[in-house]
Scaffold this active site. Structure first.
Site, short mmCIF file in Angstrom:
data_model
loop_
_atom_site.label_atom_id
_atom_site.label_comp_id
_atom_site.label_asym_id
_atom_site.label_seq_id
_atom_site.Cartn_x
_atom_site.Cartn_y
_atom_site.Cartn_z
N ASN A 46 13.13 -6.62 0.18
CA ASN A 46 12.57 -5.27 1.05
C ASN A 46 11.55 -6.16 2.18
OD1 ASN A 46 11.20 -6.68 -1.69
ND2 ASN A 46 9.94 -4.82 -1.48
N GLU A 48 8.15 -5.58 3.93
CA GLU A 48 6.85 -4.81 4.27
C GLU A 48 5.91 -4.39 6.17
OE1 GLU A 48 4.70 -4.21 0.72
OE2 GLU A 48 6.67 -3.46 -0.31
N CYS A 57 13.78 -1.46 2.71
CA CYS A 57 13.79 -1.41 0.98
C CYS A 57 15.63 -2.78 1.20
CB CYS A 57 15.23 -0.86 0.49
SG CYS A 57 13.78 1.05 0.02
N GLU A 59 18.23 -2.97 -0.32
CA GLU A 59 19.73 -2.70 -0.34
C GLU A 59 19.87 -1.95 1.31
OE1 GLU A 59 16.91 -1.41 -2.36
OE2 GLU A 59 17.93 -0.45 -3.60
N CYS A 99 15.71 3.33 -4.97
CA CYS A 99 15.34 4.52 -4.73
C CYS A 99 16.26 6.08 -3.83
CB CYS A 99 14.17 4.00 -3.44
SG CYS A 99 15.30 3.79 -1.92
N CYS A 102 18.06 4.82 -0.69
CA CYS A 102 19.35 4.00 -0.61
C CYS A 102 20.32 3.95 -1.79
CB CYS A 102 18.23 2.75 -1.49
SG CYS A 102 17.12 1.84 -0.39
#
Ligand code: THU
Length: 144
Positions: A46, A48, A57, A59, A99, A102
């Site tokens: 990830n 940010e 993310c 993934e 999530c 994802c």
């Protein structure tokens, strides 16, 4: 079928990818690693951003790396994440499960509904499930 050896390689790659995560705002570091049909492994972490919605993310990073290399099929994916204050052993909500967005990203490239999704903490495998179990009745543009 995913061999135990390949499963371990994926978990190791996800745990290693987590170490390079840029989680300056949440401090929640995530690593992911997917295996293509040809056995190649693509990791992601990830990343940010101060403008929070711009963060990406783990993934998504792994899928982008796969696509760039020409890969189009996910045979299996491992996700490793968490923070020291969380307790996935006793609280399932603390598992670093992909999530919703994802799950749809994984479904786009998964070999099938039975494609393994391995959820790990930095200490090891916590849950083995499938993309079909995580995202039943997934949106699909193709008929049938
Ligand atoms: N995160 C992922 O990398 N993958 C997921 O499937 C869930 C959430 C990241 C996004 C954000 O950087 C941090 O975890 C906390 O939400």
């Amino acid at each position: 079928m995913l061999s135990d050896e390949d499963k371990q390689r994926l978990v190791d790659a996800a745990v290693t990818a987590r170490e390079t995560a840029y989680a300056a705002y949440s401090n929640y570091r995530v690593g992911a690693a997917l295996m293509c049909e040809d056995g190649a492994i693509y990791p992601g972490c990830n990343v940010e951003n101060a403008a929070y919605p711009q963060g990406t993310c783990a993934e998504a990073g792994a899928i982008a790396a796969m696509a760039l290399a020409g890969g189009r099929t996910i045979k299996a994916i491992a996700v490793a994440g968490g923070r020291p204050d969380l307790q996935p052993e006793t609280d399932p909500w603390d598992l670093c499960s992909p999530c919703g967005g994802c799950r749809q990203r994984i479904a786009e490239f998964a070999q099938g509904t039975g494609t393994p999704v391995i959820i790990a903490s930095p200490e090891g495998v916590m849950l083995e499930t499938t993309i079909g179990a995580l995202l039943p009745h997934a949106f699909n543009l193709e008929e049938g």
